[in-house]
Design a protein around this motif. Structure first.
Motif, PDB file in Angstrom:
ATOM      1  N   SER A 173     -15.411   9.420  10.815  1.00  0.00           N
ATOM      2  CA  SER A 173     -15.818   8.082  11.238  1.00  0.00           C
ATOM      3  C   SER A 173     -16.436   7.299  10.088  1.00  0.00           C
ATOM      4  O   SER A 173     -16.222   6.089   9.960  1.00  0.00           O
ATOM      5  CB  SER A 173     -16.807   8.180  12.406  1.00  0.00           C
ATOM      6  N   GLU A 174     -17.195   7.976   9.245  1.00  0.00           N
ATOM      7  CA  GLU A 174     -17.855   7.289   8.128  1.00  0.00           C
ATOM      8  C   GLU A 174     -16.842   6.608   7.219  1.00  0.00           C
ATOM      9  O   GLU A 174     -16.958   5.421   6.904  1.00  0.00           O
ATOM     10  CB  GLU A 174     -18.689   8.277   7.314  1.00  0.00           C
ATOM     11  N   GLU A 175     -15.831   7.352   6.785  1.00  0.00           N
ATOM     12  CA  GLU A 175     -14.822   6.770   5.900  1.00  0.00           C
ATOM     13  C   GLU A 175     -14.031   5.674   6.611  1.00  0.00           C
ATOM     14  O   GLU A 175     -13.624   4.689   5.988  1.00  0.00           O
ATOM     15  CB  GLU A 175     -13.883   7.863   5.396  1.00  0.00           C
ATOM     16  N   SER A 176     -13.830   5.838   7.907  1.00  0.00           N
ATOM     17  CA  SER A 176     -13.095   4.824   8.669  1.00  0.00           C
ATOM     18  C   SER A 176     -13.879   3.515   8.726  1.00  0.00           C
ATOM     19  O   SER A 176     -13.300   2.430   8.611  1.00  0.00           O
ATOM     20  CB  SER A 176     -12.807   5.335  10.085  1.00  0.00           C
ATOM     21  N   PHE A 177     -15.200   3.605   8.909  1.00  0.00           N
ATOM     22  CA  PHE A 177     -16.047   2.409   8.857  1.00  0.00           C
ATOM     23  C   PHE A 177     -15.882   1.692   7.524  1.00  0.00           C
ATOM     24  O   PHE A 177     -15.750   0.464   7.464  1.00  0.00           O
ATOM     25  CB  PHE A 177     -17.526   2.804   9.032  1.00  0.00           C
ATOM     26  N   PHE A 178     -15.890   2.460   6.452  1.00  0.00           N
ATOM     27  CA  PHE A 178     -15.776   1.889   5.120  1.00  0.00           C
ATOM     28  C   PHE A 178     -14.422   1.212   4.929  1.00  0.00           C
ATOM     29  O   PHE A 178     -14.330   0.102   4.389  1.00  0.00           O
ATOM     30  CB  PHE A 178     -15.961   2.982   4.062  1.00  0.00           C
ATOM     31  N   LYS A 179     -13.348   1.884   5.384  1.00  0.00           N
ATOM     32  CA  LYS A 179     -12.010   1.322   5.210  1.00  0.00           C
ATOM     33  C   LYS A 179     -11.848   0.025   5.993  1.00  0.00           C
ATOM     34  O   LYS A 179     -11.165  -0.891   5.540  1.00  0.00           O
ATOM     35  CB  LYS A 179     -10.938   2.328   5.633  1.00  0.00           C
ATOM     36  N   LEU A 180     -12.453  -0.064   7.158  1.00  0.00           N
ATOM     37  CA  LEU A 180     -12.366  -1.297   7.943  1.00  0.00           C
ATOM     38  C   LEU A 180     -12.987  -2.469   7.195  1.00  0.00           C
ATOM     39  O   LEU A 180     -12.426  -3.568   7.158  1.00  0.00           O
ATOM     40  CB  LEU A 180     -13.054  -1.106   9.302  1.00  0.00           C
ATOM     41  N   ALA A 181     -14.151  -2.237   6.574  1.00  0.00           N
ATOM     42  CA  ALA A 181     -14.778  -3.296   5.789  1.00  0.00           C
ATOM     43  C   ALA A 181     -13.943  -3.611   4.550  1.00  0.00           C
ATOM     44  O   ALA A 181     -13.793  -4.776   4.163  1.00  0.00           O
ATOM     45  CB  ALA A 181     -16.190  -2.872   5.386  1.00  0.00           C
ATOM     46  N   GLU A 182     -13.379  -2.569   3.950  1.00  0.00           N
ATOM     47  CA  GLU A 182     -12.553  -2.768   2.759  1.00  0.00           C
ATOM     48  C   GLU A 182     -11.298  -3.577   3.079  1.00  0.00           C
ATOM     49  O   GLU A 182     -10.866  -4.420   2.291  1.00  0.00           O
ATOM     50  CB  GLU A 182     -12.174  -1.411   2.166  1.00  0.00           C
ATOM     51  N   ILE A 183     -10.714  -3.318   4.239  1.00  0.00           N
ATOM     52  CA  ILE A 183      -9.533  -4.076   4.664  1.00  0.00           C
ATOM     53  C   ILE A 183      -9.873  -5.558   4.797  1.00  0.00           C
ATOM     54  O   ILE A 183      -9.111  -6.430   4.366  1.00  0.00           O
ATOM     55  CB  ILE A 183      -8.973  -3.519   5.989  1.00  0.00           C
ATOM     56  N   ALA A 184     -11.027  -5.849   5.389  1.00  0.00           N
ATOM     57  CA  ALA A 184     -11.456  -7.255   5.507  1.00  0.00           C
ATOM     58  C   ALA A 184     -11.582  -7.884   4.128  1.00  0.00           C
ATOM     59  O   ALA A 184     -11.172  -9.032   3.905  1.00  0.00           O
ATOM     60  CB  ALA A 184     -12.780  -7.333   6.262  1.00  0.00           C
ATOM     61  N   PHE A 185     -12.148  -7.134   3.190  1.00  0.00           N
ATOM     62  CA  PHE A 185     -12.299  -7.637   1.822  1.00  0.00           C
ATOM     63  C   PHE A 185     -10.932  -7.910   1.187  1.00  0.00           C
ATOM     64  O   PHE A 185     -10.723  -8.955   0.559  1.00  0.00           O
ATOM     65  CB  PHE A 185     -13.076  -6.624   0.980  1.00  0.00           C
ATOM     66  N   LEU A 186      -9.996  -6.985   1.353  1.00  0.00           N
ATOM     67  CA  LEU A 186      -8.662  -7.141   0.768  1.00  0.00           C
ATOM     68  C   LEU A 186      -7.902  -8.308   1.386  1.00  0.00           C
ATOM     69  O   LEU A 186      -7.024  -8.898   0.750  1.00  0.00           O
ATOM     70  CB  LEU A 186      -7.868  -5.842   0.934  1.00  0.00           C
ATOM     71  N   GLN A 187      -8.253  -8.636   2.624  1.00  0.00           N
ATOM     72  CA  GLN A 187      -7.642  -9.790   3.284  1.00  0.00           C
ATOM     73  C   GLN A 187      -8.378 -11.088   2.950  1.00  0.00           C
ATOM     74  O   GLN A 187      -8.036 -12.144   3.482  1.00  0.00           O
ATOM     75  CB  GLN A 187      -7.636  -9.583   4.801  1.00  0.00           C
ATOM     76  N   LYS A 188      -9.395 -10.973   2.096  1.00  0.00           N
ATOM     77  CA  LYS A 188     -10.207 -12.111   1.661  1.00  0.00           C
ATOM     78  C   LYS A 188     -10.996 -12.745   2.799  1.00  0.00           C
ATOM     79  O   LYS A 188     -11.353 -13.923   2.758  1.00  0.00           O
ATOM     80  CB  LYS A 188      -9.336 -13.164   0.974  1.00  0.00           C
ATOM     81  N   ASP A 189     -11.260 -11.913   3.827  1.00  0.00           N
ATOM     82  CA  ASP A 189     -12.144 -12.351   4.905  1.00  0.00           C
ATOM     83  C   ASP A 189     -13.544 -11.880   4.514  1.00  0.00           C
ATOM     84  O   ASP A 189     -14.033 -10.851   4.997  1.00  0.00           O
ATOM     85  CB  ASP A 189     -11.698 -11.738   6.237  1.00  0.00           C
ATOM     86  N   TYR A 190     -14.178 -12.618   3.617  1.00  0.00           N
ATOM     87  CA  TYR A 190     -15.408 -12.138   3.007  1.00  0.00           C
ATOM     88  C   TYR A 190     -16.589 -12.104   3.969  1.00  0.00           C
ATOM     89  O   TYR A 190     -17.473 -11.253   3.837  1.00  0.00           O
ATOM     90  CB  TYR A 190     -15.724 -13.002   1.775  1.00  0.00           C
TER      91      TYR A 190
END
Length: 230
Positions: A173-190
């Protein structure tokens, strides 16, 4: 302590070449299977496969055949021999026993081998047929990574979110939380990225990725031209 002793014992057998003679000293199906399982758990994959092969040779009709095959396949998998692992796991498809494990490991093997389309089929079968399986969190995580690698952010978000929502205390779950935030960043949804990494840092304050999380927040603020807070 017992596990440490077991690792030491297997190490001595391997270093001295003595594990081969030790194999022949095992007589019962249960002994052979148990030692194979222990060797596998301790990372001695060649040793584990040796015990599995002896089990099959001495007891061709052993009721332990399917779980032993799963050990054999996983040994090949963790040694990077994906074609051999695939062949072993494929042999188990006709059987219902441990079918969820078979589907999961076929998915993992194909994913590692680069056949995402076929891997997706096996993961999906696992999710559809065995929704209560202990392999579900791992499958969701792998699916998240599969789509993340393809830059399919919608699907990656879907599976990481599903893991986080259904299994919040699972180690993945920890890494999944991180990836979700990272995906938002990569989509430029800052804005979403800042919120996501903020939640991550609140929830996993002792994580080794804390500094990375703050870095992403700083970058997100910078791209929003909030230079002072960045």
């Amino acid at each position: 302590m017992f596990k440490a002793f077991r690792i030491f014992f297997l190490s001595i057998l391997m270093c001295c070449g003595g594990w081969c003679s030790h194999l022949s000293a095992q007589n019962s199906e249960e002994e052979l299977f148990q030692v194979a399982e222990n060797a596998f758990e301790d990372g001695f994959y060649d040793v584990a496969r040796g015990y599995v092969e002896q089990l099959f040779a001495q007891f061709p009709k052993t009721p332990k055949r399917i779980p032993a095959k799963l050990i054999q396949g996983q040994c090949y998998f963790f040694q990077g021999q994906y074609l051999k692992a695939y062949d072993v796991f494929s042999e188990l498809l006709p059987y219902n026993e441990y079918k969820d494990a078979t589907l999961y490991w076929l998915g993992e093997t194909l994913f590692k081998g680069g056949d995402n389309k076929k891997a997706l089929e096996y993961y999906q079968q696992l999710l559809d047929i065995y929704p209560q399986s202990s392999y579900i969190p791992q499958a969701l995580y792998s699916l998240g990574w599969l789509f993340f690698g393809e830059k399919n952010w919608t699907q990656a978000t879907r599976y990481f979110s599903r893991l986080v929502g259904a299994y919040p205390k699972h180690p993945l779950s920890e890494e999944s939380f991180f990836k979700l935030a990272e995906i938002a960043f990569l989509q430029k949804d800052y804005v979403k990225a800042i919120t996501g990494f903020g939640h991550y840092l609140d929830r996993f304050s002792n994580s080794v990725r804390v500094a990375e999380g703050y870095f992403y927040i700083g970058e997100s603020l910078y791209y929003q031209k909030d230079y002072l807070n960045a």
